[in-house]
Design an enzyme around this catalytic site. Sequence first.
Site, short mmCIF file in Angstrom:
data_model
loop_
_atom_site.label_atom_id
_atom_site.label_comp_id
_atom_site.label_asym_id
_atom_site.label_seq_id
_atom_site.Cartn_x
_atom_site.Cartn_y
_atom_site.Cartn_z
N ASN B 113 0.79 -1.22 0.00
CA ASN B 113 0.00 0.00 0.00
C ASN B 113 0.83 1.28 0.00
O ASN B 113 0.57 2.19 -0.78
CB ASN B 113 -0.92 -0.01 1.22
CG ASN B 113 -2.21 -0.76 0.93
OD1 ASN B 113 -2.86 -0.49 -0.07
ND2 ASN B 113 -2.55 -1.71 1.78
N THR B 141 3.19 -8.27 -1.31
CA THR B 141 3.05 -8.29 0.15
C THR B 141 2.59 -9.66 0.59
O THR B 141 1.67 -10.23 0.00
CB THR B 141 2.09 -7.21 0.71
OG1 THR B 141 1.63 -7.65 2.00
CG2 THR B 141 0.87 -6.99 -0.14
N ASP B 143 1.00 -10.09 3.13
CA ASP B 143 -0.29 -9.88 3.79
C ASP B 143 -1.49 -10.02 2.86
O ASP B 143 -2.61 -10.17 3.32
CB ASP B 143 -0.33 -8.49 4.44
CG ASP B 143 0.63 -8.40 5.61
OD1 ASP B 143 0.77 -9.40 6.33
OD2 ASP B 143 1.24 -7.34 5.79
N MET B 189 1.57 -13.75 11.08
CA MET B 189 1.58 -12.33 10.72
C MET B 189 0.23 -11.86 10.16
O MET B 189 -0.55 -12.66 9.66
CB MET B 189 2.66 -12.06 9.67
CG MET B 189 4.06 -11.97 10.25
SD MET B 189 5.25 -11.57 8.93
CE MET B 189 6.70 -11.21 9.94
N GLY B 190 0.06 -10.53 10.17
CA GLY B 190 -1.16 -9.93 9.65
C GLY B 190 -1.82 -9.09 10.72
O GLY B 190 -2.61 -9.61 11.50
N ARG B 191 -1.49 -7.79 10.77
CA ARG B 191 -2.04 -6.91 11.78
C ARG B 191 -3.55 -6.74 11.61
O ARG B 191 -4.32 -6.83 12.55
CB ARG B 191 -1.37 -5.53 11.68
CG ARG B 191 -0.18 -5.35 12.60
CD ARG B 191 -0.60 -5.43 14.05
NE ARG B 191 0.48 -5.02 14.95
CZ ARG B 191 0.64 -5.53 16.17
NH1 ARG B 191 -0.14 -6.49 16.61
NH2 ARG B 191 1.59 -5.08 16.95
N GLN B 302 8.25 -16.89 8.14
CA GLN B 302 7.12 -17.11 7.24
C GLN B 302 7.16 -16.25 5.99
O GLN B 302 6.56 -16.60 4.98
CB GLN B 302 5.79 -16.90 7.98
CG GLN B 302 5.51 -15.48 8.40
CD GLN B 302 4.47 -15.36 9.51
OE1 GLN B 302 3.29 -15.59 9.29
NE2 GLN B 302 4.91 -15.01 10.70
#
Lengths: 412, 412
Positions: B113, B141, B143, B189-191, B302
């Site tokens: 982003n 990404t 994500d 991971m991954g807010r 990861q």
Amino acid sequence: MKGNVIVGQSGGPTAVINSSIAGVYRTAIDRGARKVYGMLHGIQGFLDEKYVDLSDHIRNDLDVELLKRTPSAYLGSCRFKLPEIHEDRDIYEKIFRILDKLEIEAFIYVGGNDSMDTIKKLSDYAIVTGHDCKFVGVPKTVDNDLALTDHTPGYGSAAKYIGTSTKEVIRDGLALTYDKEQVIILEIMGRNAGWLTGAAALARSEDCDGPDLIYLPELTFDVDKFKKKVGELLEKKKCVVVAVSEGIKVADGRYVCELSEGIDSVDPFGHKQLTGTASYLASMLAAEFGCKSRAIELSTLQRSASHLASRVDINEAFQVGGAAVKAADEGETGVMVILERVSDDPYQCATAVKNVHKVSNVEKLVARKWINKEGTYVTEEFLDYVRPLIQGDYPPVMVEGLPRHLFHNNKW
Amino acid sequence: MKGNVIVGQSGGPTAVINSSIAGVYRTAIDRGARKVYGMLHGIQGFLDEKYVDLSDHIRNDLDVELLKRTPSAYLGSCRFKLPEIHEDRDIYEKIFRILDKLEIEAFIYVGGNDSMDTIKKLSDYAIVTGHDCKFVGVPKTVDNDLALTDHTPGYGSAAKYIGTSTKEVIRDGLALTYDKEQVIILEIMGRNAGWLTGAAALARSEDCDGPDLIYLPELTFDVDKFKKKVGELLEKKKCVVVAVSEGIKVADGRYVCELSEGIDSVDPFGHKQLTGTASYLASMLAAEFGCKSRAIELSTLQRSASHLASRVDINEAFQVGGAAVKAADEGETGVMVILERVSDDPYQCATAVKNVHKVSNVEKLVARKWINKEGTYVTEEFLDYVRPLIQGDYPPVMVEGLPRHLFHNNKW
């Protein structure tokens, strides 16, 4: 063989312990065993008469190949130390009753120090009572801390995983250190023996600096010297990578992870909890140098990553399983199969057997001469020893993009 | 092409971001670019005039293949958000002075982003000032939270790693749970977006139960319901495995990892520090149920495990890099390359370009309908979406038992 064979697994899992089960199974069948049983969760499950007929689960050659690629203990494992014979004779009588019921001729136990202790006690008991079941140990441990054998199956694959992951973590760390220094602390298994932690040095190669510092549990860890060392490195480079054993201790005998005792020794639920070694050191360095820091624990991933197993390791694990059955069939008991390095270049290893009394409860540590003078790295000799053990791949059978393992009934 | 091309990498590393650099390089050379520069540490290094001529580093076809297999950002990355034009015009003038000096015709930026925000601002500035350099974004990404594109390169390989590691961790956990229950919490991971955490469900297959519960950050996390759920599972099975996103939050908006604030919020060095989400939950469950518990953070492993990259992912990353150069050469600017899924079965994806104004600063989250009603697992539709992205392998070039990467000058 005329009777039956039973095999069990004990202690911490590895990526290749099931290859030893495959080796036991194959050799037992080849030598005419009528049945090959697998005890579930080692001697502990055996005492509850939990076992399976392995031929119900290993149905064909593909199953053997899948089993060799299946991580962790297929039959389940345990951490169970047999009492001394004089302490609890009943337990021994029970074990031998079950062995007789199953007409077991060879009892094969795959594990580390505690498992060899089990083999020792059972074989002693059999000799004393005139029972003719043979008891043979198969070495297994990622820690590589078993005496007499050149190395233990399981270690090579864990070392390959650690070397590979260290390289990848270092690359990752370099990417995001432009304007702010960073220290990465990798925490690696091994309470007393530094074989696994030393394997992080494999990452040092033509395309990678490798970790900057490596601390094994064999030597006392000096916090002040460590800080000074990291400080010096941060003057020269932006991303400093340190590999530490979970078992490093300071001079007064406390583990580094115990140094946080006091205000933080209690978790939010009122339980005493140790901060990890890496996370303690990472916090310390961030406070000291105002740098970014990251703690990475390789956790159980390092011992169960069969997707990155070493071919040498898988094959040797299979081989020692087979050699155990052969030894029992030839009348040996109270022995452990060992690997003897015949030559370094080309690497060649052969199996032999050794009296298990000489093995059990002795921890093989990394020799002082294989650690550099300052105690901050392993030597080339250490790497010459490890490198042959990580060679070759045993690629997973991929199904739908993921490694396939041999089906496992989770209810065991 | 008549002029030169420059490419940069930004944001968190992935296992395949370098494959996009390889794609940019190859296509630019094929289309006649005189020079292909790589900016070091993205726009931040570029502002310091740090760049290299990629042909000094990618010298032959083998180097291209190695680069495709090299994890993390080969050129270095940054987290740097360009100010608005009205806030700091000088920075824009500086960038364009350097672009002119290097005779850059196409500026390609690989990232998420924030990187697309950079492309947007620079292309807007060029249009306003009548500069004819083209600015094209390449999605990247782990994500998978970029809008408009079906998915982002980097995600598939991370998903494959997470699925594989989850399977291995579950196997490991089963081995040592005979007489005492155990809960394993995997932190992924991954807010804000749960794409990676959901990928843990890939482990559920014929040979593995998969995780028992999966919690994405898209939904509010209810601690009490979670405890109840785990309690019910512990009645039925001995080893319960839970995958949680690092970003799960409770109803009042606090992250789960912030719930430990209070006595433990200070590390031994007096700094505020958050316990990890997994380790908070693991402590909580051990206290509640008296079971063993283990927290495992997959950490940077990861996103950088190129040794287990997905072939689809590596190839698509290469493809989007090439498509960006083609788009710029054909006069497009202010666009991002996207992947459009043409068909699910057989899986087919094609590249296209979209106006970057529609992409930047929009986070694509997992749709509610792809999470089960209770909020404790992803649906089959989610898995149907992910599975094609993890297919195929891109085996590392092994040298001395470890994956070889393209040489990287750590001094960058």
